[in-house]
Motif scaffolding. Structure first.
Motif, PDB file in Angstrom:
ATOM      1  N   LEU A 139     -32.622  70.628 -12.685  1.00 55.93           N
ATOM      2  CA  LEU A 139     -31.717  71.704 -13.080  1.00 55.93           C
ATOM      3  C   LEU A 139     -31.310  72.538 -11.871  1.00 55.93           C
ATOM      4  N   HIS A 140     -30.014  72.742 -11.698  1.00 57.59           N
ATOM      5  CA  HIS A 140     -29.501  73.476 -10.536  1.00 57.59           C
ATOM      6  C   HIS A 140     -29.337  74.960 -10.835  1.00 57.59           C
ATOM      7  N   GLY A 141     -28.987  75.709  -9.779  1.00 57.62           N
ATOM      8  CA  GLY A 141     -28.782  77.145  -9.908  1.00 57.62           C
ATOM      9  C   GLY A 141     -27.375  77.562  -9.517  1.00 57.62           C
ATOM     10  N   PHE A 142     -27.249  78.783  -8.995  1.00 55.93           N
ATOM     11  CA  PHE A 142     -25.961  79.397  -8.634  1.00 55.93           C
ATOM     12  C   PHE A 142     -25.938  79.661  -7.131  1.00 55.93           C
ATOM     13  N   PRO A 143     -24.761  79.537  -6.498  1.00 54.07           N
ATOM     14  CA  PRO A 143     -23.535  78.902  -6.972  1.00 54.07           C
ATOM     15  C   PRO A 143     -23.572  77.445  -6.529  1.00 54.07           C
TER      16      PRO A 143
ATOM     17  N   ALA B 109     -40.826  74.270  -9.601  1.00 53.21           N
ATOM     18  CA  ALA B 109     -39.867  75.382  -9.546  1.00 53.21           C
ATOM     19  C   ALA B 109     -39.635  75.739  -8.080  1.00 53.21           C
ATOM     20  N   MET B 110     -38.397  76.031  -7.728  1.00 57.40           N
ATOM     21  CA  MET B 110     -38.045  76.360  -6.350  1.00 57.40           C
ATOM     22  C   MET B 110     -37.242  77.649  -6.272  1.00 57.40           C
ATOM     23  N   ALA B 111     -37.617  78.496  -5.328  1.00 53.48           N
ATOM     24  CA  ALA B 111     -36.819  79.641  -4.869  1.00 53.48           C
ATOM     25  C   ALA B 111     -36.814  80.844  -5.800  1.00 53.48           C
ATOM     26  N   ILE B 112     -37.276  80.708  -7.033  1.00 55.03           N
ATOM     27  CA  ILE B 112     -37.385  81.840  -7.954  1.00 55.03           C
ATOM     28  C   ILE B 112     -38.815  81.860  -8.499  1.00 55.03           C
ATOM     29  N   PRO B 113     -39.645  82.787  -8.055  1.00 55.26           N
ATOM     30  CA  PRO B 113     -41.014  82.842  -8.581  1.00 55.26           C
ATOM     31  C   PRO B 113     -41.022  83.373 -10.011  1.00 55.26           C
ATOM     32  N   PRO B 114     -42.146  83.263 -10.701  1.00 56.02           N
ATOM     33  CA  PRO B 114     -42.233  83.864 -12.038  1.00 56.02           C
ATOM     34  C   PRO B 114     -41.832  85.335 -11.989  1.00 56.02           C
ATOM     35  N   VAL B 115     -41.093  85.775 -12.993  1.00 52.30           N
ATOM     36  CA  VAL B 115     -40.549  87.136 -12.985  1.00 52.30           C
ATOM     37  C   VAL B 115     -41.639  88.180 -12.788  1.00 52.30           C
ATOM     38  N   GLU B 116     -42.803  87.944 -13.378  1.00 46.83           N
ATOM     39  CA  GLU B 116     -43.898  88.919 -13.286  1.00 46.83           C
ATOM     40  C   GLU B 116     -44.336  89.145 -11.844  1.00 46.83           C
ATOM     41  N   ALA B 117     -44.123  88.151 -10.983  1.00 44.22           N
ATOM     42  CA  ALA B 117     -44.542  88.257  -9.589  1.00 44.22           C
ATOM     43  C   ALA B 117     -43.585  89.096  -8.753  1.00 44.22           C
ATOM     44  N   THR B 118     -42.405  89.409  -9.292  1.00 47.29           N
ATOM     45  CA  THR B 118     -41.373  90.081  -8.494  1.00 47.29           C
ATOM     46  C   THR B 118     -41.100  91.519  -8.916  1.00 47.29           C
ATOM     47  N   LEU B 119     -41.778  92.011  -9.937  1.00 42.61           N
ATOM     48  CA  LEU B 119     -41.380  93.277 -10.555  1.00 42.61           C
ATOM     49  C   LEU B 119     -41.419  94.446  -9.580  1.00 42.61           C
ATOM     50  N   THR B 120     -42.438  94.525  -8.736  1.00 45.15           N
ATOM     51  CA  THR B 120     -42.519  95.643  -7.788  1.00 45.15           C
ATOM     52  C   THR B 120     -41.788  95.338  -6.495  1.00 45.15           C
TER      53      THR B 120
ATOM     54  N   HIS C  45     -34.270  74.635  -9.593  1.00 43.21           N
ATOM     55  CA  HIS C  45     -34.039  75.498  -8.432  1.00 43.21           C
ATOM     56  C   HIS C  45     -33.193  76.693  -8.854  1.00 43.21           C
ATOM     57  N   ASP C  46     -33.546  77.892  -8.362  1.00 38.19           N
ATOM     58  CA  ASP C  46     -32.775  79.096  -8.629  1.00 38.19           C
ATOM     59  C   ASP C  46     -32.704  79.303 -10.149  1.00 38.19           C
TER      60      ASP C  46
ATOM     61  N   ALA D 294     -36.869  76.969   6.357  1.00 38.74           N
ATOM     62  CA  ALA D 294     -35.970  76.678   5.234  1.00 38.74           C
ATOM     63  C   ALA D 294     -35.575  77.970   4.559  1.00 38.74           C
ATOM     64  N   GLY D 295     -34.331  78.013   4.068  1.00 37.70           N
ATOM     65  CA  GLY D 295     -33.847  79.166   3.352  1.00 37.70           C
ATOM     66  C   GLY D 295     -33.875  78.934   1.850  1.00 37.70           C
ATOM     67  N   HIS D 296     -32.904  79.504   1.156  1.00 39.16           N
ATOM     68  CA  HIS D 296     -32.899  79.470  -0.300  1.00 39.16           C
ATOM     69  C   HIS D 296     -32.704  78.056  -0.851  1.00 39.16           C
ATOM     70  N   PHE D 297     -31.832  77.280  -0.209  1.00 36.34           N
ATOM     71  CA  PHE D 297     -31.559  75.918  -0.661  1.00 36.34           C
ATOM     72  C   PHE D 297     -32.453  74.940   0.100  1.00 36.34           C
ATOM     73  N   LEU D 298     -33.740  75.154   0.002  1.00 36.82           N
ATOM     74  CA  LEU D 298     -34.731  74.437   0.801  1.00 36.82           C
ATOM     75  C   LEU D 298     -34.696  72.939   0.592  1.00 36.82           C
ATOM     76  N   HIS D 299     -34.361  72.490  -0.626  1.00 34.57           N
ATOM     77  CA  HIS D 299     -34.339  71.058  -0.920  1.00 34.57           C
ATOM     78  C   HIS D 299     -33.176  70.351  -0.238  1.00 34.57           C
ATOM     79  N   LEU D 300     -32.159  71.103   0.166  1.00 29.74           N
ATOM     80  CA  LEU D 300     -31.039  70.555   0.925  1.00 29.74           C
ATOM     81  C   LEU D 300     -31.244  70.717   2.428  1.00 29.74           C
ATOM     82  N   GLU D 301     -31.882  71.797   2.824  1.00 29.95           N
ATOM     83  CA  GLU D 301     -32.108  72.061   4.239  1.00 29.95           C
ATOM     84  C   GLU D 301     -33.227  71.196   4.826  1.00 29.95           C
ATOM     85  N   ARG D 302     -34.290  71.024   4.056  1.00 32.63           N
ATOM     86  CA  ARG D 302     -35.451  70.257   4.512  1.00 32.63           C
ATOM     87  C   ARG D 302     -35.805  69.182   3.482  1.00 32.63           C
TER      88      ARG D 302
END
Length: 282
Positions: A27-31, A120-131, A97-98, A261-269
């Motif tokens: 499953l892909h992400g944006f954009p 899962a790539m580039a977006i961690p579980p929401v609970e890990a990002t709240l703060t 991803h994303d 690697a940046g956000h699109f790690l699967h394409l960069e590396r």
């Protein structure tokens, strides 16, 4: 690689596919588009999977969803419906991803017997990002999320250079010209661009949730092991947001930071990421 179509959860999905065997739903992400998996899919096929990468709801040539739903619960329902429509079984694996990572967390919790393992790539579980998400530098990176809550969103995102600018900022040094053109083709029509922006409006509640996917929206936890990958140079979500990801993954999961690697790690590396994914699925 072949193109196919299937109707699932009331949406006519176009997808790329190759290989035979247990389903590997990517499953892909944006954009972005389903073409983002062009490096991984051939290797999944070589390992005995039927790799399928759908264009997500609202991303042409997939149809605009009649229910107008873009909340993460709808994406979870899509993943489960695609699993069924494509003949998946308990040996299926889910990779995202994303925005594609949201249904990885949700679908493995909502319907764990459908999936053997997940990535899962580039977006961690929401609970890990709240703060960490309230950090100034992260707020600066996330300007587009807040822009997308306004009436200026479609006009701004359709401007020449906007999508290319996101790719440039999120994956510094990567030549994204092919990916940007594919994204423009998928989101070139106003209805498709509005659909992609709709994901963000549903995320922050600018548009009310449909309520149709309440159970899928609430799904959390689960026992399907998840491999989480994050690029160290991610310009969309800083790697510091991923440091607590292991605390919110199911038992037996693993997290790995990919250097250079940046956000699109699967394409960069692709070599490094493919090896990590294939080893995990094995």
């Amino acid at each position: 690689m072949e193109m196919g179509t299937v109707t699932a959860n009331g949406v006519d999905f176009a997808y790329l596919t190759m290989g035979e065997g247990p389903l590997a739903l990517c499953l892909h992400g944006f954009p972005d588009t389903a073409h983002t998996w062009r490096h991984l899919m051939p290797e999944l096929a070589e390992r005995g999977y039927r790799a399928v990468a759908p264009f997500m709801r609202g991303y042409a040539p997939t149809s605009i969803p009649a229910d107008g739903a873009y909340e993460s619960g709808a994406l979870v329902a899509d993943a489960c419906a695609l699993h069924e429509a494509l003949g998946g079984d308990g040996d299926a694996v889910l990779i995202g991803h994303d925005w594609g990572a949201f249904p990885v967390y949700g679908a493995t919790a909502f319907a764990p017997r459908r999936w053997r393992r997940a990535v899962a790539m580039a977006i961690p579980p929401v609970e890990a990002t709240l703060t960490a998400f309230l950090d100034y530098e992260q707020l600066r990176r996330s300007f587009y999320i807040f822009l997308f809550q306004t009436g200026l969103a479609e006009a701004a995102a359709s401007q020449e250079g906007f999508i290319a600018g996101l790719w440039r900022d999120w994956s510094p040094g990567y030549d994204a010209s092919r990916d940007v053109e594919l994204a423009r083709q998928s989101l070139g029509e106003p209805a498709n661009l509005a659909a992609a922006i709709g994901y963000y409006r549903a995320m922050l509640g600018t548009v009310p949730l449909t309520g149709r996917y309440a159970a899928e929206q609430a799904a959390a936890g689960g026992d399907v092991p998840i491999l989480y990958l994050h690029g160290v140079r991610d310009g969309c979500l800083g790697v510091e947001l991923a440091k607590e990801a292991p605390d919110f993954l199911p038992p037996g999961s693993r997290a790995h930071h990919v250097p250079d690697a940046g956000h699109f790690l699967h394409l960069e590396r692709p070599r490094e990421v493919n090896d990590l994914v294939l080893e995990w699925l094995a």
